[in-house]
Design a protein around this motif. Structure first.
Motif, PDB file in Angstrom:
ATOM      1  N   GLU A  53     -14.464   8.970  -6.049  1.00 49.91           N
ATOM      2  CA  GLU A  53     -14.155   7.453  -5.872  1.00 49.91           C
ATOM      3  C   GLU A  53     -13.032   6.887  -5.694  1.00 49.91           C
ATOM      4  OE1 GLU A  53     -18.355   8.798  -7.809  1.00 49.91           O
ATOM      5  OE2 GLU A  53     -16.145   9.146  -7.961  1.00 49.91           O
ATOM      6  N   VAL A  54     -12.010   7.418  -6.970  1.00 49.70           N
ATOM      7  CA  VAL A  54     -10.865   6.760  -6.754  1.00 49.70           C
ATOM      8  C   VAL A  54     -10.071   7.428  -5.512  1.00 49.70           C
ATOM      9  CG1 VAL A  54      -8.730   7.165  -8.258  1.00 49.70           C
ATOM     10  CG2 VAL A  54     -11.031   6.977  -9.251  1.00 49.70           C
ATOM     11  N   ARG A  55     -10.126   8.618  -5.087  1.00 49.90           N
ATOM     12  CA  ARG A  55      -9.465   9.112  -4.001  1.00 49.90           C
ATOM     13  C   ARG A  55      -9.918   8.103  -2.639  1.00 49.90           C
ATOM     14  NH1 ARG A  55      -8.933  15.479  -3.746  1.00 49.90           N
ATOM     15  NH2 ARG A  55      -8.177  15.863  -5.653  1.00 49.90           N
ATOM     16  N   ALA A  56     -11.119   7.783  -2.589  1.00 46.04           N
ATOM     17  CA  ALA A  56     -11.518   6.889  -1.702  1.00 46.04           C
ATOM     18  C   ALA A  56     -11.041   5.479  -1.630  1.00 46.04           C
ATOM     19  CB  ALA A  56     -13.304   6.437  -1.628  1.00 46.04           C
ATOM     20  N   ALA A  57     -10.973   4.985  -2.847  1.00 46.77           N
ATOM     21  CA  ALA A  57     -10.150   3.791  -3.378  1.00 46.77           C
ATOM     22  C   ALA A  57      -8.774   3.799  -2.842  1.00 46.77           C
ATOM     23  CB  ALA A  57     -10.393   3.038  -4.548  1.00 46.77           C
ATOM     24  N   GLN A  58      -8.037   5.048  -3.139  1.00 41.85           N
ATOM     25  CA  GLN A  58      -6.755   5.148  -2.605  1.00 41.85           C
ATOM     26  C   GLN A  58      -6.516   5.234  -1.156  1.00 41.85           C
ATOM     27  OE1 GLN A  58      -4.142   5.821  -4.624  1.00 41.85           O
ATOM     28  NE2 GLN A  58      -2.919   5.570  -2.715  1.00 41.85           N
ATOM     29  N   ALA A  59      -7.434   5.804  -0.561  1.00 43.95           N
ATOM     30  CA  ALA A  59      -7.317   5.558   0.885  1.00 43.95           C
ATOM     31  C   ALA A  59      -7.362   4.239   1.485  1.00 43.95           C
ATOM     32  CB  ALA A  59      -8.597   6.576   1.506  1.00 43.95           C
ATOM     33  N   LEU A  60      -8.423   3.454   0.907  1.00 40.06           N
ATOM     34  CA  LEU A  60      -8.616   2.011   1.089  1.00 40.06           C
ATOM     35  C   LEU A  60      -7.360   1.212   0.999  1.00 40.06           C
ATOM     36  CD1 LEU A  60     -12.554   1.512   0.378  1.00 40.06           C
ATOM     37  CD2 LEU A  60     -11.198   1.781   2.608  1.00 40.06           C
ATOM     38  N   ARG A  61      -6.930   1.747  -0.350  1.00 40.71           N
ATOM     39  CA  ARG A  61      -5.531   0.980  -0.608  1.00 40.71           C
ATOM     40  C   ARG A  61      -4.288   1.331   0.502  1.00 40.71           C
ATOM     41  NH1 ARG A  61      -1.534  -1.217  -0.652  1.00 40.71           N
ATOM     42  NH2 ARG A  61      -0.047  -1.583  -2.282  1.00 40.71           N
ATOM     43  N   GLU A  62      -4.295   2.247   1.053  1.00 39.89           N
ATOM     44  CA  GLU A  62      -3.375   2.497   2.087  1.00 39.89           C
ATOM     45  C   GLU A  62      -3.787   1.638   3.386  1.00 39.89           C
ATOM     46  OE1 GLU A  62      -3.319   6.662   2.591  1.00 39.89           O
ATOM     47  OE2 GLU A  62      -2.442   7.073   0.877  1.00 39.89           O
ATOM     48  N   GLY A  63      -5.211   1.547   3.487  1.00 46.21           N
ATOM     49  CA  GLY A  63      -5.701   0.838   4.600  1.00 46.21           C
ATOM     50  C   GLY A  63      -5.268  -0.902   4.430  1.00 46.21           C
ATOM     51  N   GLY A  64      -5.329  -1.164   2.971  1.00 50.30           N
ATOM     52  CA  GLY A  64      -4.914  -2.379   2.983  1.00 50.30           C
ATOM     53  C   GLY A  64      -3.470  -2.769   3.097  1.00 50.30           C
ATOM     54  N   GLU A  65      -2.576  -2.008   2.933  1.00 50.25           N
ATOM     55  CA  GLU A  65      -1.206  -2.214   3.311  1.00 50.25           C
ATOM     56  C   GLU A  65      -1.184  -2.171   4.952  1.00 50.25           C
ATOM     57  OE1 GLU A  65       2.584  -2.570   3.839  1.00 50.25           O
ATOM     58  OE2 GLU A  65       1.609  -3.047   2.162  1.00 50.25           O
ATOM     59  N   ALA A  66      -1.762  -1.643   5.708  1.00 50.48           N
ATOM     60  CA  ALA A  66      -1.835  -1.585   7.016  1.00 50.48           C
ATOM     61  C   ALA A  66      -2.419  -2.880   7.518  1.00 50.48           C
ATOM     62  CB  ALA A  66      -2.679  -0.265   7.772  1.00 50.48           C
ATOM     63  N   GLU A  67      -3.454  -3.152   6.925  1.00 52.60           N
ATOM     64  CA  GLU A  67      -4.083  -4.586   7.595  1.00 52.60           C
ATOM     65  C   GLU A  67      -3.273  -5.662   7.150  1.00 52.60           C
ATOM     66  OE1 GLU A  67      -8.596  -6.653   6.774  1.00 52.60           O
ATOM     67  OE2 GLU A  67      -7.676  -5.307   5.263  1.00 52.60           O
ATOM     68  N   GLY A 122      -2.710 -11.586   4.600  1.00 50.14           N
ATOM     69  CA  GLY A 122      -2.332 -10.266   4.492  1.00 50.14           C
ATOM     70  C   GLY A 122      -1.739  -9.652   3.001  1.00 50.14           C
ATOM     71  N   ASP A 123      -0.920 -10.585   2.488  1.00 47.53           N
ATOM     72  CA  ASP A 123      -0.864 -10.355   0.954  1.00 47.53           C
ATOM     73  C   ASP A 123      -2.086 -10.473   0.059  1.00 47.53           C
ATOM     74  OD1 ASP A 123       1.855 -10.286   1.643  1.00 47.53           O
ATOM     75  OD2 ASP A 123       2.288 -12.489   1.210  1.00 47.53           O
ATOM     76  N   LEU A 124      -3.067 -11.216   0.564  1.00 42.82           N
ATOM     77  CA  LEU A 124      -4.193 -11.102  -0.476  1.00 42.82           C
ATOM     78  C   LEU A 124      -5.200 -10.002  -0.216  1.00 42.82           C
ATOM     79  CD1 LEU A 124      -5.373 -14.979  -0.138  1.00 42.82           C
ATOM     80  CD2 LEU A 124      -4.599 -13.552  -2.273  1.00 42.82           C
ATOM     81  N   ARG A 125      -5.081  -9.541   0.986  1.00 41.39           N
ATOM     82  CA  ARG A 125      -5.862  -8.268   1.226  1.00 41.39           C
ATOM     83  C   ARG A 125      -5.215  -7.195   0.632  1.00 41.39           C
ATOM     84  NH1 ARG A 125      -9.090  -9.443   6.878  1.00 41.39           N
ATOM     85  NH2 ARG A 125      -9.825 -11.420   6.686  1.00 41.39           N
ATOM     86  N   ASP A 126      -3.909  -6.954   0.731  1.00 42.40           N
ATOM     87  CA  ASP A 126      -3.192  -6.077   0.208  1.00 42.40           C
ATOM     88  C   ASP A 126      -3.574  -5.863  -1.547  1.00 42.40           C
ATOM     89  OD1 ASP A 126      -1.299  -3.802   0.011  1.00 42.40           O
ATOM     90  OD2 ASP A 126       0.191  -5.088  -0.602  1.00 42.40           O
ATOM     91  N   ALA A 127      -3.189  -7.216  -1.908  1.00 45.69           N
ATOM     92  CA  ALA A 127      -3.494  -7.237  -3.360  1.00 45.69           C
ATOM     93  C   ALA A 127      -5.058  -7.074  -3.796  1.00 45.69           C
ATOM     94  CB  ALA A 127      -3.146  -8.431  -3.903  1.00 45.69           C
ATOM     95  N   ALA A 128      -5.945  -7.518  -3.107  1.00 46.53           N
ATOM     96  CA  ALA A 128      -7.412  -6.903  -3.136  1.00 46.53           C
ATOM     97  C   ALA A 128      -7.411  -5.469  -3.054  1.00 46.53           C
ATOM     98  CB  ALA A 128      -8.228  -7.763  -2.168  1.00 46.53           C
ATOM     99  N   ALA A 129      -6.837  -4.779  -2.154  1.00 44.18           N
ATOM    100  CA  ALA A 129      -6.980  -3.241  -2.058  1.00 44.18           C
ATOM    101  C   ALA A 129      -6.397  -2.590  -3.344  1.00 44.18           C
ATOM    102  CB  ALA A 129      -6.175  -2.779  -0.797  1.00 44.18           C
TER     103      ALA A 129
END
Length: 431
Positions: A53-67, A122-129
């Motif tokens: 679950e944490v690794r999946a969230a880490q991957a989504l965190r990287e996706g948040g920066e890309a978003e 963009g900043d809000l979605r990065d922070a949400a990730a």
């Protein structure tokens, strides 16, 4: 027998805890916040970070920066158009054939207000990730603690039952010997042997439950190492700091912060949808040659879509979604406040329950010992002794479970407030 099995287990446990108490007293105050019954902190953090679950969230965190980068760049791109044709014209009976071509490049231009809103989104979605990653770590930590305390509960119950089984076996052997010498009836020997067999069966079943819980814990969190004999200190007496823990947990809960982040993002989304009612213009330049390059054409053009009901309805939908997200964030805050208040009361109640259960177990064990002594002196029947032993065993099991419950409630409240270990806070490793 002078000492019941439950008392033997209690004495052994307290003797084992003496060096632990001395060690804890020598440590800094903040280090004592980490409960000694939990696995080493490094292993706990490894189990948290290694969870899928944490690794999946880490991957989504990287996706948040890309978003975020995607929103800052904007959706518009350059478009190149090329056109080629041959013209045939008749003039005074003569036919003229010429080649013509044109190249144009165009791009929609995002209005300045929309670009600012996209950067905010963009900043809000990065922070949400980032919050989602922290929340995944926190929820995984809660799951690890729940599984660990479940194992401790089964392990300590098995210890109590094993001690009782050993005590019942020794008592059955003593009664059998007395029966052979004529000092006890054969019925007493049979009753004692049956009680010993029952205690042995209960201990075996408890060992099986503890082994099953341990296997499940190892399978889910292979980074953890389970000790052969877990050490359990007495649950600390709840103090005035509990109110502060509740307030801190409410202010730093990742789930609540994430709900508020969703509401903020929905609000900016509604502003962005309202801004989209003013369409972005498209600017372009073109260059062409006609009549076999006899004529050169250079030009610029602009096209502006005319917004209609679709854009207006989209803005209304986004505005309604923002209002709903704001109310959902308020509901999440109320729900969390209620859960934390209930947990605060459970910490107090579970500690009081453990104290009463421990006192009851001690008194019933002492009463069973006195009754056993009276039975050996011929002043009480064995049936009463066996009944007293069962009562003492039930009380010891309740006290054992109450101890684990009290420890678990305090650990979970400290985890919610990010005070379970030193340095535990927003964005920290493992949290």
């Amino acid at each position: 027998m002078k000492t019941a099995g439950v008392l033997q287990y209690s004495v052994m446990l307290r003797a084992a805890l003496v060096p632990l108490a001395v060690l804890l007293a020598a440590l800094p105050a903040r280090a004592q916040d980490y409960p000694p019954e939990l696995p080493p902190l490094a292993l706990l953090q490894a189990a948290i970070d290694g969870a899928p679950e944490v690794r999946a969230a880490q991957a989504l965190r990287e996706g948040g920066e890309a978003e975020r980068r995607q929103l800052v760049a904007g959706p518009h791109e350059w478009t190149v158009n090329a056109d080629y044709g041959r013209r045939r014209a008749r003039d005074a009976g003569a036919t003229e054939r010429t080649a013509e071509w044109e190249v144009a490049i165009q791009r929609p231009l995002r209005l300045p207000g929309k670009a600012d809103l996209d950067r905010r989104l963009g900043d809000l979605r990065d922070a949400a990730a980032e919050l989602s990653l922290a929340d995944a770590r926190h929820e995984t930590a809660r799951a690890v603690l729940a599984a660990w305390y479940d194992w401790l509960r089964e392990q300590t119950a098995a210890g109590v039952l094993q001690a009782q089984a050993g005590s019942a076996a020794r008592e059955a052997a003593a009664v059998s010997r007395r029966s052979e010498l004529g000092d006890a009836s054969r019925l007493d020997a049979m009753q004692a042997a049956a009680a010993a067999a029952q205690a042995s069966a209960a201990a075996r079943l408890a060992e099986g439950r503890a082994a099953a819980t341990a296997a499940s814990l190892r399978q889910r969190y292979p980074e953890l190492v389970l000790p052969d004999r877990p050490l359990l200190a007495d649950p600390p007496t709840p103090g005035a700091e509990l109110e502060g823990l509740v307030a801190t947990a409410l202010a730093h809960d990742h789930g609540l912060l994430l709900a508020r982040s969703v509401a903020d993002r929905a609000h900016v989304d509604s502003l962005r949808a309202a801004a989209e009612r003013r369409p972005d213009p498209t600017f372009g330049v073109r260059y062409g040659r006609e009549r076999d390059s006899a004529e050169h054409v250079v030009g610029a053009y602009v096209s502006i879509p005319l917004g209609g009901e679709y854009r207006s309805a989209a803005a209304d939908v986004a505005r309604a979604g923002a209002a709903a997200s704001a109310e959902q964030a308020r509901a999440a805050e109320r729900r969390l406040a209620a859960e934390l208040r209930a947990r605060h009361e459970m910490v107090i109640a579970s500690h009081a329950h453990w104290r009463l259960a421990e006192d009851s177990a001690t008194r019933l064990a002492e009463a069973a010992d006195r009754l056993a002594l009276a039975q050996r002196l011929g002043e009480a029947p064995l049936a009463e002794v066996l009944f007293a032993r069962r009562q003492a065993l039930d009380a010891a099991l309740q006290a054992s479970a109450a101890r684990i419950d009290a420890l678990a409630e305090q650990a979970n409240l400290r985890l919610a407030a990010h005070r379970l270990w030193e340095g535990d806070g927003d964005g920290d490793h493992g949290e």
